[in-house]
Write a protein that holds these residues in place. Structure first.
Motif, PDB file in Angstrom:
ATOM      1  N   THR A   8       0.814  -1.225   0.000  1.00 37.09           N
ATOM      2  CA  THR A   8       0.000   0.000   0.000  1.00 37.09           C
ATOM      3  C   THR A   8       0.844   1.270   0.000  1.00 37.09           C
ATOM      4  OG1 THR A   8      -0.109   0.074   2.424  1.00 37.09           O
ATOM      5  CG2 THR A   8      -1.792  -1.231   1.297  1.00 37.09           C
ATOM      6  N   HIS A   9       2.126   1.162  -0.340  1.00 35.92           N
ATOM      7  CA  HIS A   9       3.037   2.306  -0.215  1.00 35.92           C
ATOM      8  C   HIS A   9       2.660   3.460  -1.130  1.00 35.92           C
ATOM      9  CE1 HIS A   9       4.464  -0.155  -3.476  1.00 35.92           C
ATOM     10  NE2 HIS A   9       5.328   0.746  -3.881  1.00 35.92           N
ATOM     11  N   LEU A  10       1.962   3.188  -2.225  1.00 38.01           N
ATOM     12  CA  LEU A  10       1.536   4.246  -3.135  1.00 38.01           C
ATOM     13  C   LEU A  10       0.102   4.688  -2.852  1.00 38.01           C
ATOM     14  CD1 LEU A  10       3.075   2.959  -6.503  1.00 38.01           C
ATOM     15  CD2 LEU A  10       4.011   4.652  -4.923  1.00 38.01           C
ATOM     16  N   LYS A  11      -0.794   3.746  -2.757  1.00 41.07           N
ATOM     17  CA  LYS A  11      -2.208   4.127  -2.684  1.00 41.07           C
ATOM     18  C   LYS A  11      -2.625   4.722  -1.344  1.00 41.07           C
ATOM     19  CE  LYS A  11      -4.076  -0.485  -1.540  1.00 41.07           C
ATOM     20  NZ  LYS A  11      -4.929  -1.593  -2.053  1.00 41.07           N
ATOM     21  N   ASN A  12      -1.982   4.325  -0.252  1.00 43.09           N
ATOM     22  CA  ASN A  12      -2.397   4.857   1.051  1.00 43.09           C
ATOM     23  C   ASN A  12      -2.046   6.329   1.231  1.00 43.09           C
ATOM     24  OD1 ASN A  12      -3.628   2.542   1.854  1.00 43.09           O
ATOM     25  ND2 ASN A  12      -2.371   2.212   3.674  1.00 43.09           N
ATOM     26  N   LYS A  13      -1.154   6.827   0.405  1.00 39.30           N
ATOM     27  CA  LYS A  13      -0.849   8.253   0.445  1.00 39.30           C
ATOM     28  C   LYS A  13      -2.103   9.075   0.185  1.00 39.30           C
ATOM     29  CE  LYS A  13       2.060  11.717  -1.846  1.00 39.30           C
ATOM     30  NZ  LYS A  13       3.136  11.932  -2.855  1.00 39.30           N
ATOM     31  N   ASP A  14      -2.885   8.682  -0.804  1.00 38.75           N
ATOM     32  CA  ASP A  14      -4.116   9.412  -1.118  1.00 38.75           C
ATOM     33  C   ASP A  14      -5.132   9.310   0.011  1.00 38.75           C
ATOM     34  OD1 ASP A  14      -3.007  10.100  -3.495  1.00 38.75           O
ATOM     35  OD2 ASP A  14      -4.419   9.031  -4.776  1.00 38.75           O
ATOM     36  N   VAL A  15      -5.139   8.176   0.706  1.00 37.60           N
ATOM     37  CA  VAL A  15      -6.048   8.015   1.848  1.00 37.60           C
ATOM     38  C   VAL A  15      -5.741   9.071   2.912  1.00 37.60           C
ATOM     39  CG1 VAL A  15      -6.768   6.468   3.713  1.00 37.60           C
ATOM     40  CG2 VAL A  15      -6.326   5.539   1.421  1.00 37.60           C
ATOM     41  N   ILE A  16      -4.461   9.256   3.216  1.00 36.58           N
ATOM     42  CA  ILE A  16      -4.051  10.242   4.216  1.00 36.58           C
ATOM     43  C   ILE A  16      -4.354  11.657   3.733  1.00 36.58           C
ATOM     44  CG2 ILE A  16      -2.081  11.196   5.476  1.00 36.58           C
ATOM     45  CD1 ILE A  16      -0.812   8.385   5.303  1.00 36.58           C
ATOM     46  N   LEU A  17      -4.047  11.929   2.470  1.00 35.58           N
ATOM     47  CA  LEU A  17      -4.265  13.282   1.943  1.00 35.58           C
ATOM     48  C   LEU A  17      -5.742  13.642   1.891  1.00 35.58           C
ATOM     49  CD1 LEU A  17      -1.621  13.515  -0.932  1.00 35.58           C
ATOM     50  CD2 LEU A  17      -1.455  14.346   1.425  1.00 35.58           C
ATOM     51  N   ARG A  18      -6.604  12.669   1.601  1.00 34.82           N
ATOM     52  CA  ARG A  18      -8.051  12.955   1.601  1.00 34.82           C
ATOM     53  C   ARG A  18      -8.523  13.333   2.994  1.00 34.82           C
ATOM     54  NH1 ARG A  18      -8.337   9.188  -2.646  1.00 34.82           N
ATOM     55  NH2 ARG A  18      -8.385   7.405  -1.239  1.00 34.82           N
ATOM     56  N   ASN A  19      -7.960  12.673   3.999  1.00 36.51           N
ATOM     57  CA  ASN A  19      -8.306  13.021   5.378  1.00 36.51           C
ATOM     58  C   ASN A  19      -7.859  14.443   5.699  1.00 36.51           C
ATOM     59  OD1 ASN A  19      -9.018  12.357   8.269  1.00 36.51           O
ATOM     60  ND2 ASN A  19      -6.823  12.729   8.504  1.00 36.51           N
ATOM     61  N   ILE A  20      -6.638  14.794   5.306  1.00 29.80           N
ATOM     62  CA  ILE A  20      -6.118  16.137   5.564  1.00 29.80           C
ATOM     63  C   ILE A  20      -6.942  17.190   4.833  1.00 29.80           C
ATOM     64  CG2 ILE A  20      -4.115  17.652   5.237  1.00 29.80           C
ATOM     65  CD1 ILE A  20      -2.363  15.119   5.536  1.00 29.80           C
ATOM     66  N   ALA A  21      -7.343  16.880   3.600  1.00 30.29           N
ATOM     67  CA  ALA A  21      -8.079  17.841   2.764  1.00 30.29           C
ATOM     68  C   ALA A  21      -9.561  17.895   3.095  1.00 30.29           C
ATOM     69  CB  ALA A  21      -7.896  17.492   1.294  1.00 30.29           C
ATOM     70  N   ASN A  22     -10.001  17.084   4.065  1.00 28.39           N
ATOM     71  CA  ASN A  22     -11.423  17.053   4.406  1.00 28.39           C
ATOM     72  C   ASN A  22     -12.264  16.678   3.179  1.00 28.39           C
ATOM     73  OD1 ASN A  22     -13.603  17.223   6.120  1.00 28.39           O
ATOM     74  ND2 ASN A  22     -13.845  19.446   5.887  1.00 28.39           N
ATOM     75  N   ASN A  23     -11.739  15.700   2.434  1.00 36.11           N
ATOM     76  CA  ASN A  23     -12.392  15.150   1.241  1.00 36.11           C
ATOM     77  C   ASN A  23     -12.593  16.181   0.135  1.00 36.11           C
ATOM     78  OD1 ASN A  23     -13.305  12.869  -0.126  1.00 36.11           O
ATOM     79  ND2 ASN A  23     -15.452  13.347   0.309  1.00 36.11           N
TER      80      ASN A  23
END
Length: 688
Positions: free
Chosen positions: A520-535
């Motif tokens: 998940t080293h690539l795809k989980n980055k977007d998971v974290i960024l979506r949380n930071i960006a408030n979707n």
């Protein structure tokens, strides 16, 4: 005519011979020869196995077929491989001479011969055949209509016998699926040792039937059942990987002593009252699971017979879960404070003529050796176990270097010169967030050391170490991969394979391919960024990660108390990784401009500045409805301000004094925002 020429050119390009330099092989094989022609993959592609391999080859070949079919979408007719000589006329023939055994010094070599109508793999053991299949997958090429393997011959074998990864499951527990997908990653990179750090101050992670208090009181309910451990050991065996478990003693003892405080070394006399007593009448303290990162005092009591009784019983229960020949007992970072303050332990030292705490620890370590030998285990420990009285059978794990006040490679050289086998981890601490180049150019064979052939043979190899104080199951893959693939190459390939540009090109491709294993080293980055960006749209955040890297070393965890084991690791620093993408590209653009100040080269540099100026504005807009964006805005502003002024510098229009300009750039060297640093700072400095 022009259109026809383009079509003809496309046809020539599609069938052009693949050059060796174009291949994305990692680790790079010992010998590669590429010839003219291709083997085209069709739905009739089949595999046949002959010889005398371990049954693990059947699962390995089946997984190979599914991965190849997943990449090509061809719908192969062959499904599961279950027996020898099933398809004697198959296009891929695999022959293994013998059943490979999991352990060191096993023959892992292979020969891969790809012809236009046939592929042959010859290997001494099935372990070598599994490696060959990984190489074959990496050789896959394509044009607009087909997939093919270039006609080629590869002869390959590893340079070192110990090519490992350690995962710390104590600080942050790593569930079974995390362990398994990383085992798949190790197998893909031809690594053969998984060092499983299971016990530390922050938790005991092994189910024990005879001592249930350990999981009841010291695991927070997060541990591996014995059945899960057996399952993971089997999973690793099927991929040719040895598992080395670690129970860290006598230091790092908070978790063990939470369950069994009576074998702890600390003495506490309660003010105005009576201290709790053990059976010998000595006051004992109450311990608790450690929630912070750092080095702590709780240490097992080497003078207490019950210490050895409990450890012996634990080894009796844990050792049979791991069939491998090695058991790691830690032995590191024992400061000896509790030993020094305990009169009973001081008396014990005098009685046994032990002058220092180091000698006392060696005494302790040597009590464990027969407990492990009873189960056929060879003792291994971090380099602090090394003293004149240590058994020559022990393996010394070298981890200290310049950061710890030790010359690089010195502890490894000391160990081999004293007759010990050793494994290098200094320089492979991937949790420190150092750039991949620092790991890739770090060789287990010390440069300039005066070692005999016999001494060199005691250097078994190396091991990447993934400590998890700052890492959760959601982020661990991004800290391990893809940098560990570069370490794998250092441990497998020839010593002279050191070209950084080639490594980076191949690593990009390998990183993408590792996703098919579930990493998940690539795809989980977007998971974290979506949380930071408030979707909200994450493109600007993602762009900013291209110039930001997590703070290096242990500076993110200031004083060892800033982050607890239950703190949030869903922040901007957790989405960032070493080797930020734009830092390399920007540095190259700056170097080209300084070497030749053409309008084209100036435009390349200016394009970065314009992008970062616009990026700051986008982040401000994003932060209007995303509180977690706010901590990075001061940093993006510093980069934007510097970019504004450097654009003027490029046009010779800057009115700032030199000192003020330098100060503006120096602001980009801050480490005070969001636990990240700007990776372009050094390149910015070059422009002034």
């Amino acid at each position: 005519m022009k259109y026809l020429f383009v079509l003809l050119l496309a046809g020539v390009t599609a069938s052009a011979q693949v050059q060796k330099e174009q291949l994305n092989l990692m680790p790079w094989p010992q010998n590669v020869v590429v010839n003219e022609g291709n083997f085209t993959v069709t739905k009739n592609f089949r595999v046949n196995i002959s010889g005398n391999p371990n049954p693990r080859i059947f699962g390995g070949v089946t997984r190979f077929l599914r991965r190849l079919d997943g990449r090509t979408g061809i719908f192969f007719e062959q499904g599961f491989i279950t027996k020898l000589n099933e398809f004697p006329n198959a296009e891929l023939q695999i022959n293994c001479d013998k059943n490979g055994k999991i352990g060191l010094y096993e023959d892992e070599s292979y020969h891969l011969d790809i012809q236009k109508n046939k592929i042959t793999i010859n290997a001494t053991s099935d372990l070598g055949a599994l490696h060959a299949l990984e190489t074959l997958l990496q050789l896959l090429q394509n044009d607009s209509k087909s997939f093919y393997f270039p006609v080629s011959k590869i002869s390959d074998f590893p340079r070192f016998t110990w090519r490992g990864l350690m995962i710390d499951a104590s600080r942050h527990f790593q569930p079974v699926d995390v362990i398994k997908r990383n085992l798949d990653g190790l197998a893909a990179m031809k690594m053969n040792v998984f060092h499983w750090h299971l016990v530390d101050d922050q938790g005991w992670r092994i189910e024990t039937k005879k001592h249930p208090k350990l999981i009841e009181l010291a695991s927070d309910g997060l541990y591996y059942t014995q059945e899960e451990i057996r399952n993971i050991v089997k999973y690793a065996d099927e991929r040719g990987i040895l598992i080395v478990p670690e129970i860290d003693v006598p230091g790092h003892g908070s978790a063990i002593l939470t369950a069994y405080p009576e074998i702890g070394s600390k003495v506490i006399t309660l003010t105005g009252g009576t201290a709790e007593k053990n059976i010998e009448g000595t006051a004992i303290s109450t311990y608790g699971i450690e929630r912070n990162a750092g080095i702590f005092s709780p240490t097992l009591d080497p003078s207490n017979p019950k210490t050895y009784k409990i450890l012996s019983e634990l080894f009796d229960e844990v050792c049979p879960l791991f069939p491998g020949a090695y058991f790691h007992i830690g032995g590191d970072e024992n400061e000896g404070k509790d030993w020094d303050a305990n009169p009973k332990i001081q008396e014990f030292k005098k009685k046994h003529n032990l002058k220092t705490n180091h000698e006392l620890q060696t005494y302790f370590t040597m009590q464990l050796a027969p407990m492990l030998k009873k189960h056929g285990k060879q003792l291994m420990g971090w380099e602090e176990i090394l003293t004149k009285d240590l058994s020559r059978e022990a393996i010394v794990h070298s981890w200290r270097g310049p950061n710890e006040g030790v010359a690089a490679g010195q502890s490894l050289v000391d160990a081999v010169k004293k007759g010990y086998k050793t494994v290098l981890s200094n320089g492979y601490y991937i949790d420190l967030m150092y750039p991949v180049a620092s790991h890739y150019l770090n060789d287990p064979m010390p440069k300039g050391a005066d070692l005999s052939a016999e001494e060199k043979a005691r250097i078994l190899g190396g091991e990447a170490t993934m400590w998890t104080e700052l890492t959760t199951p959601e982020t661990i893959d991004s800290r391990i991969w893809p940098r560990t693939a570069a370490i794998a190459e250092r441990l497998w390939s020839a010593e002279n394979i050191t070209d950084l540009a080639s490594m980076r090109k191949r690593l990009d491709n390998v990183s993408f391919r590792l996703e098919e294993l579930g990493l998940t080293h690539l795809k989980n980055k977007d998971v974290i960024l979506r949380n930071i960006a408030n979707n909200q749209n994450i493109s600007s955040l993602n762009e900013f990660t291209n110039v930001c890297e997590p703070l290096k070393g242990y500076t993110r965890n200031k004083g060892g108390t800033e982050y607890q084991m239950y703190s949030p690791f869903t922040l901007f620093a957790d989405a960032c990784t070493p080797d930020a993408k734009d830092s390399l590209a920007f540095n190259e653009a700056v170097n080209q401009y300084l070497a030749n100040k053409t309008p084209e080269n100036k435009a390349k540099v200016a394009a970065f500045f314009n992008k970062w100026i616009a990026l700051h504005k986008e982040l401000i807009d994003l932060g209007a409805n995303a509180p977690l964006v706010q901590p990075i805005l001061p940093l993006s502003k510093k980069l934007s301000d510097a970019s504004h002024e450097l654009l003027l510098v490029l046009e010779n229009k800057s009115t700032l004094k030199t000192a003020d300009l330098k100060n503006l750039i120096e602001q980009c060297n801050t480490k005070d925002h969001a636990d990240v640093e700007l990776s372009v700072y050094e390149s910015l400095k070059k422009l002034i």
